[in-house]
Scaffold this active site. Structure first.
Site, mmCIF file in Angstrom:
data_model
loop_
_atom_site.group_PDB
_atom_site.id
_atom_site.type_symbol
_atom_site.label_atom_id
_atom_site.label_comp_id
_atom_site.label_asym_id
_atom_site.label_seq_id
_atom_site.Cartn_x
_atom_site.Cartn_y
_atom_site.Cartn_z
ATOM 1 N N ASP A 7 2.178 -1.058 0.546
ATOM 2 C CA ASP A 7 3.444 -0.820 1.241
ATOM 3 C C ASP A 7 4.542 -0.680 0.208
ATOM 4 O OD1 ASP A 7 5.098 -0.585 3.607
ATOM 5 O OD2 ASP A 7 5.895 -2.553 3.110
ATOM 6 N N HIS A 152 11.554 -7.247 6.058
ATOM 7 C CA HIS A 152 10.422 -6.500 5.531
ATOM 8 C C HIS A 152 10.288 -6.795 4.038
ATOM 9 C CE1 HIS A 152 9.872 -3.293 8.826
ATOM 10 N NE2 HIS A 152 10.600 -4.283 9.313
ATOM 11 N N ASP A 157 4.251 -7.418 3.842
ATOM 12 C CA ASP A 157 3.762 -6.462 4.832
ATOM 13 C C ASP A 157 2.353 -5.979 4.488
ATOM 14 O OD1 ASP A 157 6.164 -6.822 6.030
ATOM 15 O OD2 ASP A 157 6.889 -4.776 5.798
#
Length: 238
Positions: A7, A152, A157
């Site tokens: 990610d 986030h 993540d």
């Protein structure tokens, strides 16, 4: 089989507008086991994040100023993902940014570095058509706890997506995948020519309390999605 869950966090939505990667997280999975051998990089983008992006990841220009720029650490990424299957949620978004950063660093395009790029968002859409398939929704559906996810983060993540990916693809496991004898010989050597199994040679594995709890949470998620009791519980009885 080596897989990398990846990610990124970025300063905005489009590298063609000069936006950059500010955080990159990679989680390694080998033979469907999370190894805890991760790659986690914060990056100095030499620019501010858009307000919307900053609200998502919380990585300020001041915080990132002390970290290296992408070309300084590009080789770490290249070495980590080389020849692996890389799994990314909404892969086209991240790959576009990765290609832009790799080009600036004089490296090949991302797809040339790894064996395969798999978009877990598309896999989820195929499995759960008509439902929300963002990471939070998948965590809830598959019984993966994301209670600690307030902002986030690329590594966080990736860790969550790793658990989600293993849950989504659980049907790929062989029933005998983990069974082995004390001397290390795999049990499926006991399959005879007729396809039978010598049950006396199968190892008995006792689940931990955490594994049992995870199993119950997964069944709860299945029942919530299907609106009826799971077959597993109906067969298990009271």
């Amino acid at each position: 089989m080596r897989q990398i869950i990846m990610d990124t966090e970025t300063t905005g939505l489009d590298p063609d507008e000069g936006h950059r990667i500010v955080e990159l997280g990679c989680v390694e999975i080998i033979n469907r086991r999370i190894t805890r051998h991760n790659l986690h990089l914060y990056l100095n983008p030499d620019r501010d994040s858009d307000p919307g992006a900053l609200q998502v990841h919380g990585l300020t220009t001041e915080f990132l100023a002390g970290y290296p720029r992408f070309p300084e650490v590009a080789q770490q990424l290249v070495d980590f993902v080389r020849d692996a299957e890389v799994i990314i949620h909404n892969a086209p978004f991240d790959v576009k940014f990765l290609d832009a950063e790799l080009q600036r660093a004089g490296q090949p395009r991302f797809a040339e570095l790894c064996a395969q790029i798999t978009d877990s968002l598309q896999v989820a859409r195929d499995m759960f058509p008509g439902k929300r398939n963002n990471l939070d929704a998948l965590c809830e559906r598959l019984g993966v706890s994301n209670a600690h996810r307030t902002l986030h983060g690329a590594l966080l993540d990736s860790e969550l997506l790793g658990e989600v990916w293993l849950a989504m693809t659980r049907g790929q496991d062989s029933l005998l995948e983990d069974a082995s004898e004390p001397d290390g010989h795999e049990v499926h050597e006991s399959l005879d020519a007729g396809g039978g199994v010598d049950a006396g040679r199968l190892s008995v594995m006792t689940l931990t309390v955490d594994q049992l709890a995870a199993h119950e949470a997964y069944l709860d998620a299945l029942e919530k999605d299907n609106g009826q009791p799971s077959v597993w519980r109906s067969l298990a009885g009271p």
